[in-house]
Design a protein around this motif. Sequence first.
Motif, PDB file in Angstrom:
ATOM      1  N   HIS A   1     -11.829   1.763  -3.168  1.00 22.99           N
ATOM      2  CA  HIS A   1     -10.742   0.788  -3.263  1.00 22.99           C
ATOM      3  C   HIS A   1     -10.762   0.074  -4.611  1.00 22.99           C
ATOM      4  O   HIS A   1      -9.723  -0.134  -5.236  1.00 22.99           O
TER       5      HIS A   1
ATOM      6  N   ARG B   1      -4.691   0.514  11.393  1.00 21.87           N
ATOM      7  CA  ARG B   1      -4.410  -0.844  10.929  1.00 21.87           C
ATOM      8  C   ARG B   1      -3.724  -0.846   9.561  1.00 21.87           C
ATOM      9  O   ARG B   1      -3.245  -1.887   9.115  1.00 21.87           O
TER      10      ARG B   1
ATOM     11  N   LEU C   1     -14.611  -3.738   7.778  1.00 20.81           N
ATOM     12  CA  LEU C   1     -14.676  -2.452   8.467  1.00 20.81           C
ATOM     13  C   LEU C   1     -15.310  -2.692   9.835  1.00 20.81           C
ATOM     14  O   LEU C   1     -16.038  -3.680  10.008  1.00 20.81           O
TER      15      LEU C   1
ATOM     16  N   ARG D   1      -0.109  -6.837  -5.845  1.00 20.31           N
ATOM     17  CA  ARG D   1      -0.988  -6.479  -4.731  1.00 20.31           C
ATOM     18  C   ARG D   1      -2.411  -6.980  -4.954  1.00 20.31           C
ATOM     19  O   ARG D   1      -3.063  -7.455  -4.017  1.00 20.31           O
TER      20      ARG D   1
ATOM     21  N   ARG E   1      -4.358  -9.527  -2.555  1.00 20.54           N
ATOM     22  CA  ARG E   1      -5.666  -9.221  -1.956  1.00 20.54           C
ATOM     23  C   ARG E   1      -6.699 -10.288  -2.316  1.00 20.54           C
ATOM     24  O   ARG E   1      -7.499 -10.707  -1.472  1.00 20.54           O
TER      25      ARG E   1
ATOM     26  N   HIS F   1     -10.134   9.536  -0.480  1.00 15.03           N
ATOM     27  CA  HIS F   1      -9.579   8.422   0.295  1.00 15.03           C
ATOM     28  C   HIS F   1      -8.960   8.924   1.613  1.00 15.03           C
ATOM     29  O   HIS F   1      -9.212   8.360   2.684  1.00 15.03           O
TER      30      HIS F   1
ATOM     31  N   LEU G   1      -7.537   3.664  10.272  1.00 15.31           N
ATOM     32  CA  LEU G   1      -6.271   4.258   9.827  1.00 15.31           C
ATOM     33  C   LEU G   1      -5.086   3.503  10.426  1.00 15.31           C
ATOM     34  O   LEU G   1      -4.164   3.125   9.706  1.00 15.31           O
TER      35      LEU G   1
ATOM     36  N   TYR H   1      -7.777   0.221  -7.571  1.00 14.46           N
ATOM     37  CA  TYR H   1      -7.121  -0.908  -8.253  1.00 14.46           C
ATOM     38  C   TYR H   1      -7.177  -0.705  -9.763  1.00 14.46           C
ATOM     39  O   TYR H   1      -6.203  -0.979 -10.478  1.00 14.46           O
TER      40      TYR H   1
ATOM     41  N   LEU I   1      -7.747  10.238  -4.432  1.00 12.86           N
ATOM     42  CA  LEU I   1      -6.858  10.248  -3.268  1.00 12.86           C
ATOM     43  C   LEU I   1      -7.374  11.235  -2.215  1.00 12.86           C
ATOM     44  O   LEU I   1      -7.310  10.958  -1.009  1.00 12.86           O
TER      45      LEU I   1
ATOM     46  N   HIS J   1       0.837  -1.208   0.000  1.00  8.92           N
ATOM     47  CA  HIS J   1       0.000   0.000   0.000  1.00  8.92           C
ATOM     48  C   HIS J   1       0.866   1.250   0.000  1.00  8.92           C
ATOM     49  O   HIS J   1       0.694   2.151  -0.813  1.00  8.92           O
ATOM     50  N   TRP J   2       1.834   1.314   0.926  1.00  7.61           N
ATOM     51  CA  TRP J   2       2.591   2.559   1.089  1.00  7.61           C
ATOM     52  C   TRP J   2       3.655   2.741   0.014  1.00  7.61           C
ATOM     53  O   TRP J   2       3.913   3.863  -0.426  1.00  7.61           O
TER      54      TRP J   2
END
Length: 191
Positions: free
Chosen positions: A97, A179, A81, A69, A73, A161, A177, A101, A158, A23-24
Amino acid sequence: MANALHDRHKRPSSYSSIAIALHWIIAVLIIANVIGALAAEGADRQTAGQIMSAHKSIGLTVLVLSLVRLGWRLAHGFPPLPASTPRWDAIVARTTHFAFYFFMIAVPLAGWTMVSAGPRPLEWFGLFGWPKLPVSEALAGFAHDAHVILAFSTVGLLVLHVAGALKHHLIDRDEVLSRMLPLVRRKTPTD
Ligand code: HEM
Ligand code: HEM
């Protein structure tokens, strides 16, 4: 009812280190590429050339990492959630999300398509050659427009998001956030 949205998937209780790392890394690379492309527009020819050469390699890296990724997933699922999340919020999150992708794959794919009709050889950070796609000038022209429109749509998404992440953290005060943050001690899984 909101949970019915997730029922098709396996339900881990938190994001794995691999999901968080991907993700990051992808987020930083995408943001770097947007900033780089905009900076190149105001730069002199040589600097712009250097920036755009890095832009292409970074973008191709995003394409590969995003496919990894997506596979991760699909194979490992994602955490639900919190039960307190309103249904509209769960739907906006899932849609965002899903759209991400699509953009993470479509933006670099369009970039790759658009430069494939050009004369310059493609390479990855000068280390090895990257194949070009067999595309027509017309398709490359279309891909150019798509690249720009989809890239700026990604930036728009973004904003939504990050607003969502901050809403969960500051208003709902839940773990959504934290997690996704690296190096945060996670609570013992409860579900
Ligand atoms: C993370 C993926 C990528 C993002 C977020 C991204 C984003 C952008 C943005 C915002 C622009 C500026 C558009 C404008 O102001 O006109 C741009 C231009 C460009 N991108 Fe990408 N890009 C990505 C991947 C790629 C890839 C993989 C390639 C090629 C292999 C590529 C090639 C180009 C080129 C050649 C331009 C200049 C277009 C022009 O001269 O109008 N990009 N990109
Ligand atoms: C261009 C940059 C970004 C992209 C493409 C992106 C994409 C995504 C995607 C696709 C997910 C779904 C989870 C997954 O499949 O791994 C996700 C989750 C998440 N992202 Fe991002 N993200 C970006 C930047 C950010 C930023 C800057 C933040 C910080 C505020 C952030 C915070 C989160 C959080 C907290 C989650 C977890 C949501 C949940 O648990 O349902 N993201 N992101």
